[in-house]
Design a protein around this motif. Structure first.
Motif, PDB file in Angstrom:
ATOM      1  N   ARG A 374       0.827  -1.213   0.000  1.00  0.00           N
ATOM      2  CA  ARG A 374       0.000   0.000   0.000  1.00  0.00           C
ATOM      3  C   ARG A 374       0.859   1.260   0.000  1.00  0.00           C
ATOM      4  NH1 ARG A 374      -4.558   0.934   4.127  1.00  0.00           N
ATOM      5  NH2 ARG A 374      -3.091   0.050   5.621  1.00  0.00           N
ATOM      6  N   LEU A 375       1.919   1.239   0.796  1.00  0.00           N
ATOM      7  CA  LEU A 375       2.776   2.412   0.861  1.00  0.00           C
ATOM      8  C   LEU A 375       3.498   2.631  -0.468  1.00  0.00           C
ATOM      9  CD1 LEU A 375       3.921   4.720   2.501  1.00  0.00           C
ATOM     10  CD2 LEU A 375       5.646   3.168   3.401  1.00  0.00           C
ATOM     11  N   THR A 376       3.949   1.539  -1.094  1.00  0.00           N
ATOM     12  CA  THR A 376       4.611   1.658  -2.395  1.00  0.00           C
ATOM     13  C   THR A 376       3.674   2.290  -3.414  1.00  0.00           C
ATOM     14  OG1 THR A 376       5.995  -0.280  -1.948  1.00  0.00           O
ATOM     15  CG2 THR A 376       5.750   0.381  -4.246  1.00  0.00           C
ATOM     16  N   GLN A 377       2.447   1.818  -3.473  1.00  0.00           N
ATOM     17  CA  GLN A 377       1.488   2.353  -4.440  1.00  0.00           C
ATOM     18  C   GLN A 377       1.173   3.818  -4.147  1.00  0.00           C
ATOM     19  OE1 GLN A 377       0.397   1.170  -7.179  1.00  0.00           O
ATOM     20  NE2 GLN A 377       1.083  -0.954  -7.034  1.00  0.00           N
ATOM     21  N   THR A 378       1.047   4.168  -2.879  1.00  0.00           N
ATOM     22  CA  THR A 378       0.721   5.553  -2.535  1.00  0.00           C
ATOM     23  C   THR A 378       1.865   6.495  -2.895  1.00  0.00           C
ATOM     24  OG1 THR A 378      -0.662   4.779  -0.699  1.00  0.00           O
ATOM     25  CG2 THR A 378       0.000   7.085  -0.666  1.00  0.00           C
ATOM     26  N   LEU A 379       3.100   6.095  -2.582  1.00  0.00           N
ATOM     27  CA  LEU A 379       4.249   6.918  -2.940  1.00  0.00           C
ATOM     28  C   LEU A 379       4.388   7.038  -4.449  1.00  0.00           C
ATOM     29  CD1 LEU A 379       6.885   5.665  -0.342  1.00  0.00           C
ATOM     30  CD2 LEU A 379       5.861   7.936  -0.435  1.00  0.00           C
ATOM     31  N   LEU A 380       4.219   5.930  -5.158  1.00  0.00           N
ATOM     32  CA  LEU A 380       4.313   5.966  -6.621  1.00  0.00           C
ATOM     33  C   LEU A 380       3.246   6.871  -7.214  1.00  0.00           C
ATOM     34  CD1 LEU A 380       5.105   2.277  -7.663  1.00  0.00           C
ATOM     35  CD2 LEU A 380       6.506   4.295  -8.125  1.00  0.00           C
ATOM     36  N   ALA A 438       1.445  16.836  -5.600  1.00  0.00           N
ATOM     37  CA  ALA A 438       2.296  16.202  -4.583  1.00  0.00           C
ATOM     38  C   ALA A 438       1.654  16.264  -3.198  1.00  0.00           C
ATOM     39  CB  ALA A 438       3.667  16.867  -4.553  1.00  0.00           C
ATOM     40  N   GLU A 439       0.766  17.228  -2.988  1.00  0.00           N
ATOM     41  CA  GLU A 439       0.151  17.405  -1.668  1.00  0.00           C
ATOM     42  C   GLU A 439      -1.133  16.593  -1.486  1.00  0.00           C
ATOM     43  OE1 GLU A 439      -0.512  21.561  -1.691  1.00  0.00           O
ATOM     44  OE2 GLU A 439       1.569  22.108  -1.232  1.00  0.00           O
ATOM     45  N   ARG A 440      -1.721  16.113  -2.576  1.00  0.00           N
ATOM     46  CA  ARG A 440      -3.054  15.522  -2.498  1.00  0.00           C
ATOM     47  C   ARG A 440      -3.111  14.311  -1.569  1.00  0.00           C
ATOM     48  NH1 ARG A 440      -6.503  17.940  -5.922  1.00  0.00           N
ATOM     49  NH2 ARG A 440      -5.698  18.828  -7.871  1.00  0.00           N
ATOM     50  N   SER A 441      -2.081  13.496  -1.576  1.00  0.00           N
ATOM     51  CA  SER A 441      -2.106  12.269  -0.773  1.00  0.00           C
ATOM     52  C   SER A 441      -1.465  12.458   0.595  1.00  0.00           C
ATOM     53  CB  SER A 441      -1.394  11.138  -1.525  1.00  0.00           C
ATOM     54  OG  SER A 441      -0.049  11.489  -1.793  1.00  0.00           O
ATOM     55  N   GLN A 442      -1.237  13.716   1.000  1.00  0.00           N
ATOM     56  CA  GLN A 442      -0.529  13.977   2.258  1.00  0.00           C
ATOM     57  C   GLN A 442      -1.252  13.352   3.451  1.00  0.00           C
ATOM     58  OE1 GLN A 442       0.651  18.035   2.561  1.00  0.00           O
ATOM     59  NE2 GLN A 442       1.595  17.810   4.562  1.00  0.00           N
ATOM     60  N   GLY A 443      -2.561  13.505   3.515  1.00  0.00           N
ATOM     61  CA  GLY A 443      -3.310  12.951   4.637  1.00  0.00           C
ATOM     62  C   GLY A 443      -3.269  11.442   4.669  1.00  0.00           C
ATOM     63  N   GLY A 446       0.138  10.275   5.717  1.00  0.00           N
ATOM     64  CA  GLY A 446       0.333  10.445   7.156  1.00  0.00           C
ATOM     65  C   GLY A 446      -0.262   9.307   7.956  1.00  0.00           C
ATOM     66  N   GLN A 447      -1.429   8.827   7.540  1.00  0.00           N
ATOM     67  CA  GLN A 447      -2.058   7.707   8.238  1.00  0.00           C
ATOM     68  C   GLN A 447      -1.247   6.423   8.072  1.00  0.00           C
ATOM     69  OE1 GLN A 447      -5.999   7.525   6.619  1.00  0.00           O
ATOM     70  NE2 GLN A 447      -6.676   9.423   7.594  1.00  0.00           N
ATOM     71  N   LEU A 448      -0.733   6.198   6.870  1.00  0.00           N
ATOM     72  CA  LEU A 448       0.024   4.966   6.618  1.00  0.00           C
ATOM     73  C   LEU A 448       1.327   4.926   7.411  1.00  0.00           C
ATOM     74  CD1 LEU A 448      -0.349   4.454   2.744  1.00  0.00           C
ATOM     75  CD2 LEU A 448      -1.392   3.093   4.557  1.00  0.00           C
ATOM     76  N   VAL A 449       2.059   6.042   7.402  1.00  0.00           N
ATOM     77  CA  VAL A 449       3.402   6.027   7.986  1.00  0.00           C
ATOM     78  C   VAL A 449       3.390   6.262   9.485  1.00  0.00           C
ATOM     79  CG1 VAL A 449       4.453   6.757   5.820  1.00  0.00           C
ATOM     80  CG2 VAL A 449       3.765   8.486   7.487  1.00  0.00           C
ATOM     81  N   ALA A 450       2.261   6.725  10.034  1.00  0.00           N
ATOM     82  CA  ALA A 450       2.195   6.931  11.485  1.00  0.00           C
ATOM     83  C   ALA A 450       2.417   5.629  12.241  1.00  0.00           C
ATOM     84  CB  ALA A 450       0.852   7.543  11.866  1.00  0.00           C
ATOM     85  N   LEU A 451       2.065   4.511  11.615  1.00  0.00           N
ATOM     86  CA  LEU A 451       2.277   3.203  12.240  1.00  0.00           C
ATOM     87  C   LEU A 451       3.746   2.937  12.528  1.00  0.00           C
ATOM     88  CD1 LEU A 451      -0.093   1.150   9.885  1.00  0.00           C
ATOM     89  CD2 LEU A 451      -0.581   1.846  12.240  1.00  0.00           C
ATOM     90  N   PHE A 452       4.623   3.599  11.789  1.00  0.00           N
ATOM     91  CA  PHE A 452       6.054   3.337  11.912  1.00  0.00           C
ATOM     92  C   PHE A 452       6.801   4.492  12.587  1.00  0.00           C
ATOM     93  CE2 PHE A 452       4.360   1.145   8.208  1.00  0.00           C
ATOM     94  CZ  PHE A 452       4.675  -0.162   8.524  1.00  0.00           C
ATOM     95  N   GLY A 453       6.061   5.394  13.214  1.00  0.00           N
ATOM     96  CA  GLY A 453       6.705   6.495  13.918  1.00  0.00           C
ATOM     97  C   GLY A 453       7.300   7.541  13.005  1.00  0.00           C
ATOM     98  N   PHE A 454       6.889   7.558  11.741  1.00  0.00           N
ATOM     99  CA  PHE A 454       7.417   8.521  10.776  1.00  0.00           C
ATOM    100  C   PHE A 454       6.555   9.774  10.815  1.00  0.00           C
ATOM    101  CE2 PHE A 454       7.547  10.451   6.556  1.00  0.00           C
ATOM    102  CZ  PHE A 454       8.895  10.478   6.275  1.00  0.00           C
ATOM    103  N   SER A 455       7.169  10.920  11.073  1.00  0.00           N
ATOM    104  CA  SER A 455       6.422  12.175  11.119  1.00  0.00           C
ATOM    105  C   SER A 455       7.053  13.221  10.211  1.00  0.00           C
ATOM    106  CB  SER A 455       6.351  12.700  12.555  1.00  0.00           C
ATOM    107  OG  SER A 455       7.655  12.821  13.106  1.00  0.00           O
ATOM    108  N   GLY A 456       7.634  12.750   9.115  1.00  0.00           N
ATOM    109  CA  GLY A 456       8.291  13.660   8.175  1.00  0.00           C
ATOM    110  C   GLY A 456       7.557  13.779   6.858  1.00  0.00           C
ATOM    111  N   VAL A 457       6.213  13.726   6.880  1.00  0.00           N
ATOM    112  CA  VAL A 457       5.447  13.785   5.630  1.00  0.00           C
ATOM    113  C   VAL A 457       5.663  15.111   4.917  1.00  0.00           C
ATOM    114  CG1 VAL A 457       3.129  13.715   4.636  1.00  0.00           C
ATOM    115  CG2 VAL A 457       3.743  12.136   6.455  1.00  0.00           C
ATOM    116  N   ARG A 458       5.834  16.185   5.678  1.00  0.00           N
ATOM    117  CA  ARG A 458       6.092  17.471   5.032  1.00  0.00           C
ATOM    118  C   ARG A 458       7.401  17.433   4.250  1.00  0.00           C
ATOM    119  NH1 ARG A 458       7.374  23.366   7.607  1.00  0.00           N
ATOM    120  NH2 ARG A 458       6.272  24.642   6.066  1.00  0.00           N
ATOM    121  N   SER A 459       8.432  16.822   4.824  1.00  0.00           N
ATOM    122  CA  SER A 459       9.705  16.671   4.110  1.00  0.00           C
ATOM    123  C   SER A 459       9.510  15.848   2.846  1.00  0.00           C
ATOM    124  CB  SER A 459      10.738  15.981   5.011  1.00  0.00           C
ATOM    125  OG  SER A 459      10.965  16.693   6.192  1.00  0.00           O
ATOM    126  N   LEU A 460       8.714  14.791   2.947  1.00  0.00           N
ATOM    127  CA  LEU A 460       8.463  13.927   1.796  1.00  0.00           C
ATOM    128  C   LEU A 460       7.769  14.698   0.678  1.00  0.00           C
ATOM    129  CD1 LEU A 460       7.085  10.304   2.116  1.00  0.00           C
ATOM    130  CD2 LEU A 460       6.388  11.780   0.254  1.00  0.00           C
TER     131      LEU A 460
END
Length: 645
Positions: A374-380, A438-443, A446-460
């Motif tokens: 899911r994360l791969t598809q969302t990033l792509l 690039a901003e459309r999938s930000q929310g 954020g939900q996907l990566v929060a599971l892994f303690g990642f809080s750098g979505v703005r950097s991404l």
């Protein structure tokens, strides 16, 4: 204003801050030296790997990253007591905002009333949202209320506000005259914020990589795993600290501003550590209530930030003198011994992998594999949408130039169109369509990566926007260079337009090739940022103890370039990359994702020493498949060099 403390920091508090900064530097700089050595070893080892034949197809733009200068009148909330006052604001190309008392002061070269490097700021255009931020920023404590009047200007309705909010600095409050002016300033300011914040992301220098690794390890040693937005920082921040602390500019000498982008990030790290104590010890002494109290809190934080920034600057100035010599010495000592070092690293890696493979495989299977597709598809989809918007804009721009040529335009009109085309990457209104994708999938991200303690979505998201701008700049540069080579004095307008059509096709092929390569690199890089700290945190209780038995073997080599902790992280990252590449291969249907990823090296924007710039100045063509070998005379309507220059 009522909530403003009479003295933001007393001598005791300033001395305490200096001690905190000194302690940080004592812990940070030795680790930074170690990571510099490791980074030099990585760079040399990459040089030994044969480069893929099919490198980047587009010519790299020789224009540095910048924002288009923007200026105009605004009104600003400033002073004690607060007042809305007219100012003339200028956003510089390097992302610095300056404001003057009036336009004439700016035009006559006068000193600005104030300035701010936009690193770390966020733009808000909703007064309701900003007031809600103030309400949550500094909640009142029992017994804190006083009989002071609230600050009415904070609550006075503003038609077209521009609030610049920073977690550790004084807020900047402006207002535009019209909605159109507000939008133009918002886009310009957002560009400046992104430019200032992504210096480290764009850099390919070993020192920058070493710095990021040191920050990550420093925080991991304190138990803070997970990438966040603290690495959004830039250089040249020290001047702002000097202005606020009264430090004379010439007192710092020729090395007053370390060239590496360390200051803001180091300051953010320390401010994050100091914040709980500040809230407990100092906040209770603030006068006022409600939003006036919150405003006073931002002023206090600004004073603390300036003091910490100045202290970190002093420590880094001393190290800056050492760093360049250290890098040169490391290269001299590591390069002759690189084969031995790489063999040892490979041997220890194999032993370590055998020790940790069980827990590692269990963690990856249970924690990572379920979310990886899911994360791969969302990033792509995020980066694909942004780059598709870039391609649409690029096609429109090339077609517009071709139509103007077919219409037998005057040289003045055609020159204007060529200039507009060349400025496309720096046009915030035009590029907004790409940035918005690039901003459309930000929310969702954020939900996907929060599971892994990642809080750098703005950097991404900033990274995806930077990639969009870089590829647009490269494509524009390539089109103009090829157009210069193909338009000759023998062509009429129709023939010239036909030549541009051929150039258009070649540029699109090159763009699609580079776009595919870069989006894979983008996904791969950010998945490592998301998963690596998480996996390390999961394995630390069971696997970290295993490292001690291998430490003696590494220490016996006597090279700072090899550490057992670094080898351990390489092992974990290697296992992660196998899974990431496998998922990318599945998602993209590619036969060899790793090859495609490695074939297009990440070239920094700054090309001052690059061969390509020299070749462009000489009028020769970079060695790319299908390009000419020399520049022909230009289309007769234009003087020589119009398209390329």
């Amino acid at each position: 204003m009522g909530g403003r403390p009479s003295s933001p920091l007393d001598k005791r508090q300033q001395q305490h801050l200096r001690g905190q900064v000194d302690a940080l530097m004592k812990n940070f700089l030795p680790q930074y030296r170690v990571q510099l050595a490791a980074s030099v070893l990585r760079q040399i080892s990459r040089e030994l790997v044969p480069q893929e034949l099919a490198g980047c197809q587009l010519l790299h733009s020789k224009k540095l990253p910048r924002v288009r200068e923007h200026r105009g009148p605004l009104i600003q909330l400033q002073g004690h007591p607060l007042q809305w006052q007219p100012v003339f604001c200028v956003l510089r190309g390097d992302g610095r905002l300056e404001w003057f008392s009036r336009r004439e002061e700016y035009e006559n070269g006068g000193r600005p009333l104030g300035s701010a490097a936009l690193t770390g700021y966020t733009v808000l255009t909703s007064q309701h949202e900003y007031l809600h931020l103030l309400d949550t920023l500094c909640p009142d404590s029992p017994g804190d209320h006083t009989e002071e009047e609230p600050e009415p200007l904070l609550e006075m309705p503003v038609n077209f506000p521009l609030f610049l909010q920073h977690p550790f600095r004084r807020h900047l409050c402006f207002s535009a005259a019209t909605g159109e002016m507000q939008r133009a300033w918002r886009l310009a300011l957002q560009g400046g914020i992104r430019l200032r914040g992504t210096v480290l992301q764009r850099s390919q220098a070993p020192a920058a990589h070493a710095f990021l690794d040191t920050i990550r390890l420093y925080r991991q040693h304190k138990g803070h795993f997970g990438h966040d937005d603290m690495t959004l920082g830039s250089d040249a921040e020290v001047s702002a600290a000097q202005a606020r602390t009264g430090t004379p500019r010439n007192s710092l000498g020729p090395h007053r501003s370390p060239r590496s982008p360390l200051l803001q990030v180091l300051t953010a790290v320390l401010m994050r550590e100091l914040l709980p104590a500040l809230q407990a010890q100092i906040q209770t002494g603030l006068r006022g209530a409600g939003r006036a109290r919150a405003w006073a809190w931002t002023e206090l934080l600004d004073a603390v930030h300036a003091a910490v920034l100045a202290g970190a600057s002093a420590g880094l100035r001393a190290f800056q003198l050492e760093k360049d010599e250290l890098l040169a010495a490391l290269d001299r000592t590591i390069r002759p011994d690189v084969d031995h070092l790489l063999r040892l690293r490979g041997r220890v890696s194999a032993k370590l992998l055998a020790e940790v493979q069980g827990p590692l495989e269990s963690c990856l299977s249970r924690k990572v594999d379920a979310q990886l597709p899911r994360l791969t598809q969302t990033l792509l989809s995020t980066v694909e949408a942004a780059l598709a918007a870039v391609q649409t804009l690029l096609v429109q721009g090339m077609d517009r130039l071709s139509r103007h040529l077919r219409g037998s335009p005057s040289s003045t009109r055609l020159r204007k169109e060529v200039y507009s085309f060349g400025e496309m990457p720096w046009d915030p209104e035009l590029m907004q369509t790409c940035y918005r994708e690039a901003e459309r999938s930000q929310g969702h991200l954020g939900q996907l990566v929060a599971l892994f303690g990642f809080s750098g979505v703005r950097s991404l998201v900033f990274g995806a926007q930077d990639l969009s701008q870089q590829l647009m700049a490269d494509a524009v540069a390539t089109f103009l260079q090829l157009a210069d080579q193909c338009l000759t004095t023998a062509l009429d307008c129709i023939q010239a337009a036909q030549q541009l059509e051929k150039v258009r096709g070649r540029v699109l092929k090159k763009f699609q090739s580079d776009s595919s390569s870069f989006q894979r690199k983008f996904v791969r890089r950010w998945q490592i940022c998301i998963f690596l700290p998480f996996v390390l945190s999961q394995l630390e209780p069971s696997c970290k103890a295993e490292l001690s038995e291998f430490e003696g073997e590494v220490l016996a080599v006597g090279s700072p370039a090899l550490t057992i902790e670094g080898i351990y992280e390489d092992v974990i990252q290697g296992a992660l990359l196998q899974r990431i590449d496998r998922e990318l291969k599945k998602a993209l249907g590619a036969s060899d994702v790793s090859c495609a990823l490695d074939g297009c090296s990440e070239v920094p924007w700054k090309q001052a020493e690059a061969d390509e710039e020299t070749e462009a100045q000489r009028g020769t063509c970079p060695k790319q498949p299908g390009t000419c070998t020399e520049v022909q005379p230009l289309y007769p309507l234009l003087p020589p060099g119009t398209f390329w220059s």
